[in-house]
Each structure stands twice: as structure tokens, then as C-alpha cells.
Design a protein around this motif. Sequence first.
Motif, PDB file in Angstrom:
ATOM      1  N   ASN A  81       0.868  -1.180   0.000  1.00 45.85           N
ATOM      2  CA  ASN A  81       0.000   0.000   0.000  1.00 45.85           C
ATOM      3  C   ASN A  81       0.903   1.229   0.000  1.00 45.85           C
ATOM      4  O   ASN A  81       1.477   1.577   1.029  1.00 45.85           O
ATOM      5  CB  ASN A  81      -0.878  -0.041   1.266  1.00 45.85           C
ATOM      6  N   LYS A 114       0.098   4.237  -0.274  1.00 47.70           N
ATOM      7  CA  LYS A 114      -0.539   5.435   0.293  1.00 47.70           C
ATOM      8  C   LYS A 114      -0.293   6.630  -0.642  1.00 47.70           C
ATOM      9  O   LYS A 114      -0.232   6.441  -1.854  1.00 47.70           O
ATOM     10  CB  LYS A 114      -0.049   5.680   1.720  1.00 47.70           C
ATOM     11  N   HIS A 140      -9.532   1.357   4.853  1.00 49.38           N
ATOM     12  CA  HIS A 140      -8.273   1.523   5.586  1.00 49.38           C
ATOM     13  C   HIS A 140      -8.511   2.471   6.764  1.00 49.38           C
ATOM     14  O   HIS A 140      -9.292   3.417   6.649  1.00 49.38           O
ATOM     15  CB  HIS A 140      -7.196   2.089   4.646  1.00 49.38           C
ATOM     16  N   GLU A 183      -6.876   4.841   7.873  1.00 49.51           N
ATOM     17  CA  GLU A 183      -6.623   6.255   7.565  1.00 49.51           C
ATOM     18  C   GLU A 183      -7.843   6.888   6.899  1.00 49.51           C
ATOM     19  O   GLU A 183      -8.073   8.087   7.035  1.00 49.51           O
ATOM     20  CB  GLU A 183      -5.361   6.379   6.682  1.00 49.51           C
ATOM     21  N   GLU A 238      -5.469  -4.700  10.655  1.00 47.77           N
ATOM     22  CA  GLU A 238      -4.427  -3.698  10.864  1.00 47.77           C
ATOM     23  C   GLU A 238      -4.715  -2.919  12.149  1.00 47.77           C
ATOM     24  O   GLU A 238      -5.524  -1.973  12.132  1.00 47.77           O
ATOM     25  CB  GLU A 238      -4.393  -2.715   9.696  1.00 47.77           C
ATOM     26  N   ALA A 283      -0.461   0.087  15.275  1.00 41.98           N
ATOM     27  CA  ALA A 283       0.735  -0.563  14.707  1.00 41.98           C
ATOM     28  C   ALA A 283       1.086  -0.002  13.332  1.00 41.98           C
ATOM     29  O   ALA A 283       2.123  -0.331  12.770  1.00 41.98           O
ATOM     30  CB  ALA A 283       0.503  -2.072  14.609  1.00 41.98           C
ATOM     31  N   ILE A 284       0.219   0.841  12.787  1.00 41.81           N
ATOM     32  CA  ILE A 284       0.440   1.350  11.426  1.00 41.81           C
ATOM     33  C   ILE A 284       1.447   2.496  11.432  1.00 41.81           C
ATOM     34  O   ILE A 284       1.219   3.524  12.071  1.00 41.81           O
ATOM     35  CB  ILE A 284      -0.893   1.805  10.792  1.00 41.81           C
ATOM     36  N   GLY A 285       2.558   2.265  10.756  1.00 42.53           N
ATOM     37  CA  GLY A 285       3.562   3.304  10.600  1.00 42.53           C
ATOM     38  C   GLY A 285       4.291   3.680  11.877  1.00 42.53           C
ATOM     39  O   GLY A 285       4.978   4.692  11.932  1.00 42.53           O
ATOM     40  N   GLY A 304       0.576  -3.600   9.499  1.00 39.99           N
ATOM     41  CA  GLY A 304       1.013  -2.714  10.579  1.00 39.99           C
ATOM     42  C   GLY A 304       2.461  -2.986  10.897  1.00 39.99           C
ATOM     43  O   GLY A 304       2.780  -3.960  11.575  1.00 39.99           O
ATOM     44  N   SER A 305       3.344  -2.126  10.348  1.00 41.24           N
ATOM     45  CA  SER A 305       4.780  -2.228  10.607  1.00 41.24           C
ATOM     46  C   SER A 305       5.387  -3.580  10.232  1.00 41.24           C
ATOM     47  O   SER A 305       6.301  -4.070  10.906  1.00 41.24           O
ATOM     48  CB  SER A 305       5.096  -1.872  12.065  1.00 41.24           C
ATOM     49  N   VAL A 306       4.890  -4.173   9.145  1.00 40.11           N
ATOM     50  CA  VAL A 306       5.525  -5.396   8.644  1.00 40.11           C
ATOM     51  C   VAL A 306       6.789  -4.997   7.892  1.00 40.11           C
ATOM     52  O   VAL A 306       6.783  -4.050   7.103  1.00 40.11           O
ATOM     53  CB  VAL A 306       4.587  -6.184   7.690  1.00 40.11           C
ATOM     54  N   LEU A 311      -0.443  -6.822   4.469  1.00 43.24           N
ATOM     55  CA  LEU A 311      -0.669  -5.530   3.804  1.00 43.24           C
ATOM     56  C   LEU A 311       0.443  -4.626   4.321  1.00 43.24           C
ATOM     57  O   LEU A 311       0.557  -4.399   5.528  1.00 43.24           O
ATOM     58  CB  LEU A 311      -2.057  -4.986   4.150  1.00 43.24           C
ATOM     59  N   VAL A 312       1.267  -4.158   3.405  1.00 43.35           N
ATOM     60  CA  VAL A 312       2.524  -3.514   3.776  1.00 43.35           C
ATOM     61  C   VAL A 312       2.526  -2.061   3.321  1.00 43.35           C
ATOM     62  O   VAL A 312       2.341  -1.789   2.135  1.00 43.35           O
ATOM     63  CB  VAL A 312       3.711  -4.257   3.102  1.00 43.35           C
ATOM     64  N   GLY A 313       2.738  -1.147   4.235  1.00 49.31           N
ATOM     65  CA  GLY A 313       2.794   0.271   3.883  1.00 49.31           C
ATOM     66  C   GLY A 313       4.222   0.693   3.583  1.00 49.31           C
ATOM     67  O   GLY A 313       4.753   0.448   2.495  1.00 49.31           O
ATOM     68  N   GLY A 314       4.869   1.315   4.568  1.00 51.82           N
ATOM     69  CA  GLY A 314       6.203   1.889   4.386  1.00 51.82           C
ATOM     70  C   GLY A 314       7.198   0.966   3.698  1.00 51.82           C
ATOM     71  O   GLY A 314       7.932   1.406   2.793  1.00 51.82           O
TER      72      GLY A 314
HETATM   73  P1  PGA Z   1       2.841   0.300   7.598  1.00 50.54           P
HETATM   74  O1  PGA Z   1       1.352   0.542   7.005  1.00 50.54           O
HETATM   75  O2  PGA Z   1       3.335  -0.998   7.004  1.00 50.54           O
HETATM   76  O3  PGA Z   1       3.634   1.490   7.123  1.00 50.54           O
HETATM   77  O4  PGA Z   1       2.716   0.228   9.075  1.00 50.54           O
HETATM   78  C1  PGA Z   1       0.464  -0.514   6.821  1.00 50.54           C
HETATM   79  C2  PGA Z   1      -0.830  -0.029   6.237  1.00 50.54           C
HETATM   80  O5  PGA Z   1      -1.305   1.049   6.658  1.00 50.54           O
HETATM   81  O6  PGA Z   1      -1.426  -0.678   5.348  1.00 50.54           O
END
Ligand code: PGA
Length: 249
Positions: free
Chosen positions: A11, A13, A97, A99, A167, A171-173, A211-213, A231-234
Motif C-alpha cells: 500500500n 498510500k 483503511h 486512515e 491492521e 501498529a500502522i507506521g 502494521g509495521s511489517v 498488507l505492507v505500507g512503508g
Molecule cells: P505500515 O502501514 O506498514 O507502514 O505500518 C500498513 C498499512 O497502513 O497498510
Amino acid sequence: MSSARPLVAGNWKMNGLAVSLDEARAVAAAVDAHPPACRVALCPPSTLVHRMAEVIGGTGVEVGGQDCRAEQSGAFTGDVSAEMLAEAGAELVILGHSERRAGYGETDALVAAKAEAALRAGLEPIICVGETLTQREAGETLAVVTGQVKGSLPKALAGKAFAVAYEPVWAIGTGLTPTLEQIEEVHVAIRATLVELFGEAGKVPPILYGGSVKPSNAGEILKAREVGGALVGGASLKATDFLGIVTAA
Ligand code: PGA
């Protein structure tokens, strides 16, 4: 009925300009050179969906959107419909999501309407749920998350391809992750809710953790009970980091 193949989705974002397509190219090249056990998807901002789909079309990496409007078209300035994403080359779409739930007041009912729109357009929805830190500390995690699953998943999903992403908002970001026991507890509860809603078919959809994977924790998280991907953000913004997660799946 056997469970679906795990899915690792990135993701992006609100990150990514044309130059970032090089990262997508690198992910696709590596996935095609060494096909992983999981399905792999990248969800760039909507401005890049079409270009990314052209750049990596035909490879083992699918493209997804990050949100869609429930309506097919109309006077909704700034919004994008599921049909538009599908025409641009998306095969999946992230919905609900945290957010968007927090920043735009998206309710379970709205997320469910968006999921119906995704199905109408032939997109596979990835429906996100998760508790805030306050809710976890109040002991409400399972009630909140299973409530979100019941409210955000329309009946029309029965027998269709979709995924749920757990998520935890905290834990997100943040670099924080729940313990494996906490992840398993919630994933098992989500699976039970899916079976309650859809019967045997509820055993099929993958339940992603998000969440922070990162590459260093993906191996153990992805092996946890009822975890069917991430589901991977950063860590999805750089091909090398994302591939470190994909190969752990
Ligand atoms: P993150 O985000 O991996 O940066 O924690 C995950 C997400 O919001 O999908």
C-alpha cells in the motif's frame, strides 16, 4: 474448500511519482525470476494505477487501488469509481483503511457499499479492520474487530474472491507490532466471523496482517495461525524491502 493463496500487497498510500515505477519494475522482475509462494500486488496512488498496470502488466504482480467511491459515476469531485480503477488496470482495491475511516469518517456501512461497488466492477476488495490503542487497552479489540467485519462485508461477497486485512491502528507506521499471540487471537476471531457470515466459503479468503511489517518480522508473522499474507505500507516503497517480505511468505 481449501484456503486461497496468501497475498502480500503493498500500500503505497500518497507516495509515488513516475520515477517510483522503477521499484514496481524491480518487484515484478524478481517475482517473475523466482515465483514466490504468495500472490503479490502493489497499490499505488490512483494517478499511477494505469501506468503501473502498463509497466508490469502480464507479470506475476497485480495492481490495486487504495479506495473507490461506491457510485459508478456522478458529481463527486475528486473521487474515483471502482469501474475507473478496473479500466485503468487494477485487479484489487483496498477498502476501509483506518486512515480513511479516521480521516474521512468512513463507516462500516460505507465500506460495505464500496465493497459491493468493487464486485460490480470485477475488483477483488481487501477490506481493512483494526482497533485503536484506546480500544485495545479497554479490552474491546475482539468486539471492535468482529463488529467491523460484520458491518463492512456485504452478503454479496459470499463465494467471491476477497481478503480481510487486520491492521491494528496503533501498529500502522509506528514500528510497533502486536505479539504473535495477539495477532493469532484476532485472526482466529476474524476467521470464525467469516464462517459465521459465509459458512464453508468463509474458510477461503486470506486474512492479511498489516502494521509495521518489514523483512525482519515478516517470517514469523506470516507463519502465525490464520495469517494469510500481509498488507505492507512503508516497507512496500522500496523493492528490496518489499521483496524481503514477499520471499518470507
Ligand atoms: P505500515 O502501514 O506498514 O507502514 O505500518 C500498513 C498499512 O497502513 O497498510
